[in-house]
Design an enzyme around this catalytic site. Structure first.
Site, PDB file in Angstrom:
ATOM      1  N   ASP A 119      25.661 112.991-134.562  1.00 51.61           N
ATOM      2  CA  ASP A 119      27.063 113.675-134.757  1.00 51.61           C
ATOM      3  C   ASP A 119      26.977 114.301-135.808  1.00 51.61           C
ATOM      4  OD1 ASP A 119      27.212 111.390-136.373  1.00 51.61           O
ATOM      5  OD2 ASP A 119      29.070 110.433-134.798  1.00 51.61           O
ATOM      6  N   ASN A 130      37.994 103.087-132.530  1.00 49.53           N
ATOM      7  CA  ASN A 130      38.593 103.500-131.141  1.00 49.53           C
ATOM      8  C   ASN A 130      37.731 103.258-129.906  1.00 49.53           C
ATOM      9  OD1 ASN A 130      36.994 105.488-131.604  1.00 49.53           O
ATOM     10  ND2 ASN A 130      38.561 107.236-131.697  1.00 49.53           N
ATOM     11  N   HIS A 170      34.833 104.653-129.725  1.00 47.94           N
ATOM     12  CA  HIS A 170      33.983 105.791-129.723  1.00 47.94           C
ATOM     13  C   HIS A 170      32.342 105.461-129.885  1.00 47.94           C
ATOM     14  CE1 HIS A 170      34.243 107.483-134.072  1.00 47.94           C
ATOM     15  NE2 HIS A 170      33.333 106.474-134.047  1.00 47.94           N
ATOM     16  N   GLU A 229      34.918 110.687-128.355  1.00 49.26           N
ATOM     17  CA  GLU A 229      36.172 110.184-128.513  1.00 49.26           C
ATOM     18  C   GLU A 229      36.673 109.763-127.258  1.00 49.26           C
ATOM     19  OE1 GLU A 229      36.116 109.636-131.628  1.00 49.26           O
ATOM     20  OE2 GLU A 229      37.641 110.788-132.504  1.00 49.26           O
TER      21      GLU A 229
END
Ligand code: PGA
Length: 241
Positions: free
Chosen positions: A67, A136, A138, A143
Site C-alpha cells: 500500500d 479496524n 483492514h 478499509e
C-alpha cells in the site's frame, strides 16, 4: 486457517522468520507482497540476520508493495515505499528491478493501480503474502467496508487508520488522508499468507477476524476462506492482557 499462538513479540518475530525462510527455501523467486507497519519489523530483522549468516538467499524474491499514501514521492520519509526499502528490500539484498512499487505519486493514481494489477497477473499472482492486521480489521488499506472482490484502488483512510498511522509519523496531521492499496481480490488469492498480530490493542479485532462472521466490515475475516493462511498471534493479542 491455521492459528499459532506464541508467547510474545520476540517469539512472533522468530516464528514468522522461520515460516518465511521455509517458504523462501522452497521458492527462492517467490512473488511476495510485504506489509509495512510495526508488527512485521522484528520478523524482517530476524530474516535479515539469517541472510547475513548465509542461511537463506532472499535476493531473488520479487517484491510487491502492499500500500502507499496518495501523493507522496517514494523518497518522502513517510512514504511506505521508503519503509519497505529500509526494512525489507535493502536488508534482504533485493535488486530494484525485482521490486514493484504501488506508485502513490503517479500523475494518474488509478492508472498506477491498473498497472500494478496487470504486473501481479503477469507473474501469476502472489506466492507469499505477509500481512498485518489493522485496528479496524483492514488488510493493507482495504478499509472497512471492503468486499472480497475489492480491486487495487484509491481509498479514503478511516479515522481509525489515520490515528493508528499517526504513531509512525509523530501525529495524525502527518498522515495523508488517501492511499492506494493492493486489492482484496489479489490478497485473497495468494498461495500462502502469513497474518501477524501482536499486542493487547488487537485483542478484539483478531477474534473478529479469526472467529467472527466473514463480513466487509472486517476485511481480514475473509482470510477464513482463503487457502494456506497462517495467523501468528501473541498471547497479549489473543488474551487481551
Ligand atoms: P501495525 O499496523 O503493524 O503497525 O500495528 C498494522 C496495520 O495497520 O495494518
Amino acid at each position: 486457517m491455521k492459528l499459532v499462538i506464541v508467547d510474545d513479540y520476540d517469539a512472533l518475530s522468530r516464528a514468522g522468520a522461520d515460516w518465511l525462510i521455509e517458504a523462501i527455501q522452497e521458492q527462492p523467486e517467490a512473488a511476495i507482497v510485504a506489509a509495512t507497519g510495526n508488527t512485521p519489523t522484528g520478523m524482517y530483522i530476524e530474516l535479515a540476520q539469517y541472510r547475513s549468516r548465509g542461511l537463506v538467499d532472499t535476493s531473488r524474491l520479487r517484491v510487491f508493495q502492499l500500500d502507499a499514501y496518495l501523493g507522496l514521492p517514494p523518497d518522502d520519509h513517510r512514504a511506505l515505499f521508503s519503509w519497505t526499502r529500509r526494512s525489507f528490500i535493502e536488508p534482504l539484498g533485493i535488486a530494484e528491478e525485482n521490486v514493484v512499487r504501488l506508485a502513490g505519486d503517479a500523475p494518474d493514481p488509478w492508472e498506477a493501480c491498473r498497472y500494478y494489477e496487470a504486473t501481479v497477473h503477469e507473474v501469476g499472482g502472489f506466492d507469499l503474502s505477509i500481512l498485518g492486521l489493522g485496528p479496524n480489521g483492514h488488510l493493507g488499506f482495504n478499509e472497512p467496508p471492503s468486499p472480497p472482490d475489492a480491486s487495487t484502488r484509491v481509498v479514503d483512510l478511516t479515522p481509525e487508520s489515520i490515528v493508528s498511522n499517526g504513531r509512525y509519523w509523530g501525529g495524525e496531521e502527518q498522515v495523508p488522508r488517501q492511499a492506494l492499496t493492493c486489492g482484496m481480490d489479489l490478497l485473497l488469492k495468494a498461495r500462502r499468507t502469513l497474518l501477524l498480530v501482536s499486542g493487547t490493542h488487537k485483542h478484539q479485532i483478531v477474534h473478529r477476524a479469526v472467529e467472527g462472521p466473514q463480513t466487509p466490515d472486517v476485511p481480514a475475516s475473509f482470510l477464513q476462506s482463503a487457502i494456506n493462511v497462517t495467523v501468528l498471534v501473541d498471547w497479549a493479542a489473543w488474551r487481551g492482557q
